[in-house]
Every structure is written in structure tokens, then in C-alpha cells.
Design an enzyme around this catalytic site. Structure first.
Site, PDB file in Angstrom:
ATOM      1  N   TYR A  53       0.849  -1.190   0.000  1.00 50.88           N
ATOM      2  CA  TYR A  53       0.000   0.000   0.000  1.00 50.88           C
ATOM      3  C   TYR A  53       0.886   1.242   0.000  1.00 50.88           C
ATOM      4  CZ  TYR A  53      -3.808  -3.230   1.094  1.00 50.88           C
ATOM      5  OH  TYR A  53      -4.717  -4.258   1.065  1.00 50.88           O
ATOM      6  N   HIS A 128      -0.506 -12.362   0.503  1.00 53.85           N
ATOM      7  CA  HIS A 128      -1.438 -11.432  -0.143  1.00 53.85           C
ATOM      8  C   HIS A 128      -2.218 -12.044  -1.312  1.00 53.85           C
ATOM      9  CE1 HIS A 128      -1.875  -6.786  -0.684  1.00 53.85           C
ATOM     10  NE2 HIS A 128      -2.985  -7.387  -1.036  1.00 53.85           N
ATOM     11  N   SER A 208     -12.605  -4.776   0.572  1.00 59.23           N
ATOM     12  CA  SER A 208     -13.530  -3.875  -0.136  1.00 59.23           C
ATOM     13  C   SER A 208     -14.976  -4.194   0.255  1.00 59.23           C
ATOM     14  CB  SER A 208     -13.329  -3.952  -1.657  1.00 59.23           C
ATOM     15  OG  SER A 208     -12.079  -3.430  -2.035  1.00 59.23           O
ATOM     16  N   PRO A 209     -15.271  -4.206   1.556  1.00 61.08           N
ATOM     17  CA  PRO A 209     -16.606  -4.617   2.000  1.00 61.08           C
ATOM     18  C   PRO A 209     -17.716  -3.667   1.559  1.00 61.08           C
ATOM     19  CG  PRO A 209     -15.367  -3.672   3.834  1.00 61.08           C
ATOM     20  CD  PRO A 209     -14.397  -3.839   2.692  1.00 61.08           C
ATOM     21  N   LEU A 210     -17.337  -2.422   1.221  1.00 60.74           N
ATOM     22  CA  LEU A 210     -18.342  -1.444   0.786  1.00 60.74           C
ATOM     23  C   LEU A 210     -18.344  -1.301  -0.734  1.00 60.74           C
ATOM     24  CD1 LEU A 210     -17.631   1.256   3.532  1.00 60.74           C
ATOM     25  CD2 LEU A 210     -19.413  -0.514   3.524  1.00 60.74           C
ATOM     26  N   GLY A 211     -17.605  -2.167  -1.409  1.00 61.67           N
ATOM     27  CA  GLY A 211     -17.580  -2.122  -2.868  1.00 61.67           C
ATOM     28  C   GLY A 211     -16.335  -1.485  -3.441  1.00 61.67           C
ATOM     29  N   SER A 214     -13.615   3.526  -4.953  1.00 54.43           N
ATOM     30  CA  SER A 214     -14.310   4.423  -5.887  1.00 54.43           C
ATOM     31  C   SER A 214     -15.822   4.224  -5.903  1.00 54.43           C
ATOM     32  CB  SER A 214     -13.732   4.264  -7.294  1.00 54.43           C
ATOM     33  OG  SER A 214     -13.760   2.915  -7.645  1.00 54.43           O
TER      34      SER A 214
HETATM   35  N1  NAP Z   1      -6.335  -8.557   0.289  1.00 54.47           N
HETATM   36  C1  NAP Z   1      -6.518  -7.828  -0.782  1.00 54.47           C
HETATM   37  O1  NAP Z   1      -6.178  -8.226  -1.911  1.00 54.47           O
HETATM   38  C2  NAP Z   1      -7.146  -6.483  -0.636  1.00 54.47           C
HETATM   39  C3  NAP Z   1      -7.587  -5.775  -1.764  1.00 54.47           C
HETATM   40  C4  NAP Z   1      -8.201  -4.535  -1.553  1.00 54.47           C
HETATM   41  C5  NAP Z   1      -8.355  -4.032  -0.278  1.00 54.47           C
HETATM   42  N2  NAP Z   1      -7.901  -4.733   0.805  1.00 54.47           N
HETATM   43  C6  NAP Z   1      -8.064  -4.245   2.189  1.00 54.47           C
HETATM   44  O2  NAP Z   1      -9.440  -4.061   2.434  1.00 54.47           O
HETATM   45  C7  NAP Z   1      -9.649  -2.733   2.913  1.00 54.47           C
HETATM   46  C8  NAP Z   1     -11.031  -2.256   2.562  1.00 54.47           C
HETATM   47  O3  NAP Z   1     -11.193  -2.230   1.158  1.00 54.47           O
HETATM   48  P1  NAP Z   1     -11.156  -0.854   0.306  1.00 54.47           P
HETATM   49  O4  NAP Z   1     -10.544   0.213   1.102  1.00 54.47           O
HETATM   50  O5  NAP Z   1     -10.577  -1.220  -0.998  1.00 54.47           O
HETATM   51  O6  NAP Z   1     -12.704  -0.574   0.014  1.00 54.47           O
HETATM   52  P2  NAP Z   1     -14.000  -0.321   0.909  1.00 54.47           P
HETATM   53  O7  NAP Z   1     -13.715  -0.576   2.324  1.00 54.47           O
HETATM   54  O8  NAP Z   1     -15.097  -1.067   0.265  1.00 54.47           O
HETATM   55  O9  NAP Z   1     -14.235   1.217   0.633  1.00 54.47           O
HETATM   56  C9  NAP Z   1     -13.342   2.174   1.123  1.00 54.47           C
HETATM   57  C10 NAP Z   1     -13.958   3.537   1.013  1.00 54.47           C
HETATM   58  O10 NAP Z   1     -15.174   3.542   1.719  1.00 54.47           O
HETATM   59  C11 NAP Z   1     -15.396   4.815   2.216  1.00 54.47           C
HETATM   60  N3  NAP Z   1     -16.131   4.638   3.488  1.00 54.47           N
HETATM   61  C12 NAP Z   1     -15.747   3.905   4.551  1.00 54.47           C
HETATM   62  N4  NAP Z   1     -16.679   3.940   5.514  1.00 54.47           N
HETATM   63  C13 NAP Z   1     -17.673   4.736   5.051  1.00 54.47           C
HETATM   64  C14 NAP Z   1     -18.910   5.153   5.591  1.00 54.47           C
HETATM   65  N5  NAP Z   1     -19.320   4.751   6.795  1.00 54.47           N
HETATM   66  N6  NAP Z   1     -19.697   5.966   4.841  1.00 54.47           N
HETATM   67  C15 NAP Z   1     -19.294   6.378   3.604  1.00 54.47           C
HETATM   68  N7  NAP Z   1     -18.128   5.995   3.036  1.00 54.47           N
HETATM   69  C16 NAP Z   1     -17.322   5.178   3.756  1.00 54.47           C
HETATM   70  C17 NAP Z   1     -14.065   5.446   2.482  1.00 54.47           C
HETATM   71  O11 NAP Z   1     -14.149   6.803   2.104  1.00 54.47           O
HETATM   72  P3  NAP Z   1     -13.101   7.922   2.585  1.00 54.47           P
HETATM   73  O12 NAP Z   1     -11.820   7.552   1.899  1.00 54.47           O
HETATM   74  O13 NAP Z   1     -13.709   9.181   2.069  1.00 54.47           O
HETATM   75  O14 NAP Z   1     -12.980   7.835   4.049  1.00 54.47           O
HETATM   76  C18 NAP Z   1     -13.101   4.601   1.661  1.00 54.47           C
HETATM   77  O15 NAP Z   1     -12.403   5.305   0.674  1.00 54.47           O
HETATM   78  C19 NAP Z   1      -8.514  -1.950   2.277  1.00 54.47           C
HETATM   79  O16 NAP Z   1      -8.358  -0.684   2.853  1.00 54.47           O
HETATM   80  C20 NAP Z   1      -7.392  -2.905   2.455  1.00 54.47           C
HETATM   81  O17 NAP Z   1      -6.911  -2.840   3.800  1.00 54.47           O
HETATM   82  C21 NAP Z   1      -7.311  -5.956   0.639  1.00 54.47           C
END
Ligand code: NAP
Length: 284
Positions: A53, A128, A208-211, A214
């Protein structure tokens, strides 16, 4: 904050994903530190990061350094905080990603992560992403060695299928602590892996629990039932989404990413919500 288990470690039911604070679109360091401090203030004790990251080639581990520094500067008791990092996925600095699952590489990467995170061992180290050029058993062999050497306290895998979970659990002698796979309202194909983790008592960490970064803000627009339940309960669709994850199985521990303190402050409300069977039927 209610808790769940990763092997023998108790962690907050909602964790924090660090990726948005270190890749494209990242905020300045002050906002990232404020976000991590907000998570700690709310009782979050699970922080997910990875050496990959970062943006530029010369800043591998940007997010590990950021998280370790913010935890150190918070000022409260952090003895129960678990930082989960990953190795085996790399960024050359041009926006692309590639994999390296060679055991020699993974062992070196873990040592480098440990040096950045500090302490005497990495709390949870996750392989990973499978490397098609390296037998999966060889990559997992590195985790076994790291565990046995005490470099890491817990071992996990990510982006793994059912066969890989079973193989890792066997090679680790029953010590596989976690599986981190993509899972969200838009991406549900890891149901079999989630079921297996539930059966084996292995933590399932949906990424990416919230999708995803982006799409997360538009979750309610994209999925009307989540918007509807959110409106009925007076919470955000993102909170409903995280509560939906938690309802799937007691082994699920979501790690919503955030780059703003408000996001994680909102997300933790999911830990206090129990969706009804009618709501869950609507959400699917
Ligand atoms: N193992 C893997 O291959 C892999 C791949 C991808 C991700 N990951 C891990 O999974 C984590 C989560 O996935 P992700 O960050 O890709 O996507 P995500 O959690 O689905 O979405 C992240 C975005 O959600 C927004 N958000 C969070 N809480 C919110 C809320 N309550 N209301 C409105 N918006 C909200 C944040 O906005 P703001 O930025 O504006 O706060 C953030 O940019 C990553 O950070 C990483 O640690 C692992």
C-alpha cells in the site's frame, strides 16, 4: 465495541482498512493520522495494511509506517491492537501490481514489514495473493517457517479459494488464523470460502466490504435495499452493509477502508446493529 476472534486474539468487530490512505487519491499524512486516531478513539483494535500500500517505487511500506506511527502517537493503551499486514503483492510505482510468492522473497518481505511495524513479531501476516509461478504449498511453507521462527504471531492468506484454504490449514498444522477475500453486495462469489471458514472457525475478513474505494460512497444508489433499510433505521447504507457482513457469520470481521475520520466513526455503528430476518431477506 463488541469483539470477535482471530485465532486466540480478540479484536474489534469492525476493523480499519489502510489502503485508501496510501494509494492513488490518498490524503495528506495529517488527515490519515486523524483517521487512525479516530478509529482508536472508537475502540477499533484491528488495522489491516500491506507492504504494497504505497504509490511510488521508493516508498514500499508507506501504509505500514503510517499506521505504526499513528498508533504510537495516539497516547492511549494500544496493547490490544492487532496490525495485520500482507506480503507477496508488489507495486513497481507505475500504478500496476504484480505478485511474488517465492518463499525466499516472502521471508525477506516479512522481516522488512516487521522492521517498519516495530515490536518483536508481526501480529498477523497474510500471504497477499497466490503466485501462479510458485506452487501454493511453497508460499505457505514460508508462513510456516515465519511462524515457527516467531517472526509472525499469526498466519493468514488472502485471495484464496477453498482448495487453497484447506491446503494452507493442513500445511500450517491447523494454525491458519484468517482468510481475506473480496466480498461486498456487488461481489459475492466468495460464499464457499466464507462457509468453509465458518466450518473451520477461521476468521473471514472481507476486503472492499463497501464495494471498493471508488464505489463505496454510492452504495445506497447502487443497491436500493441497502438504502431502504438505512432510511428505515436512520443510519447510512454503509453501516447497513457492514451489519449485513456481520450477520453472515460470527467469523466475519469487516475492514472498511477510510481516509477521513468521519468514515470510520460512522462505520463502527454497524457493530451495534442486529439486522432482523426480514431485513436480511430484503438485502439478500
Ligand atoms: N487482500 C486484498 O487483496 C485487498 C484488496 C483490496 C483491499 N484490501 C483491504 O481491504 C480494505 C477495505 O477495502 P477498500 O478500502 O478497498 O474498500 P472499501 O472498504 O469497500 O471502501 C473504502 C472507502 O469507503 C469509504 N467509506 C468507509 N466507511 C464509510 C462510511 N461509513 N460511509 C461512507 N463511506 C465510507 C471510504 O471513504 P473515505 O476515503 O472518504 O474515508 C473509503 O475510501 C482496504 O483498505 C485494504 O486494507 C485488501
Amino acid at each position: 465495541m463488541p469483539t470477535r476472534m482471530i485465532a486466540d486474539r480478540t479484536v474489534s468487530t469492525i476493523g480499519l482498512g489502510g489502503m485508501p490512505m496510501s494509494i492513488e487519491g490518498r490524503p495528506d499524512a495529517a488527515r490519515s493520522v486523524a483517521t487512525i486516531h479516530a478509529a482508536l478513539d472508537e475502540g477499533v483494535t484491528l488495522f489491516d495494511t500491506a507492504d504494497a500500500y504505497h504509490l511510488h517505487a521508493d516508498e514500499v511500506g508507506h501504509n505500514e509506517t503510517l499506521i505504526a506511527g499513528a498508533i504510537a502517537s495516539w497516547g492511549g493503551d494500544t496493547s490490544d491492537v492487532l496490525v495485520a499486514t500482507k506480503g507477496g503483492h508488489l507495486r513497481p510505482g507505475d500504478g500496476t501490481w504484480y505478485v511474488d510468492g517465492r518463499p525466499e522473497y516472502l521471508k525477506k518481505a516479512a522481516e522488512a514489514s516487521l522492521a517498519r511495524l516495530g515490536g518483536d513479531a508481526i501480529g498477523l501476516y497474510q500471504f497477499h495473493r497466490p503466485d501462479p509461478a510458485v506452487p501454493y504449498a511453497d508460499s505457505i511453507g514460508a508462513l510456516v517457517e515465519l511462524l515457527d521462527a516467531g517472526t509472525i504471531r499469526l498466519a493468514g492468506i488472502s485471495n484464496a479459494n477453498v482448495d487453497q484454504i484447506r491446503l494452507a490449514q493442513e500445511l500450517l498444522g491447523g494454525r491458519l488464523a484468517s482468510v481475506q477475500n473480496q466480498f461486498s453486495p456487488a461481489f459475492r462469489s466468495s460464499e464457499p470460502e466464507l462457509e468453509l471458514c465458518t466450518e473451520l472457525g477461521i476468521a473471514f475478513i472481507p476486503w472492499s466490504p463497501l464495494g471498493g474505494i471508488s464505489s463505496a460512497a454510492r452504495l445506497g444508489e447502487r443497491f436500493a435495499p441497502f438504502q431502504q433499510v438505512a432510511a428505515d433505521r436512520g443510519v447510512s447504507p454503509q453501516v447497513v452493509c457492514l451489519a449485513w457482513h456481520l450477520a453472515k457469520s460470527p467469523v466475519v470481521i469487516p475492514i472498511p477502508g477510510a481516509s477521513r475520520p468521519e468514515s470510520i466513526r460512522d462505520s463502527v455503528h454497524a457493530a451495534g446493529i442486529t439486522l432482523t430476518s426480514e431485513e436480511l431477506a430484503l438485502l439478500g
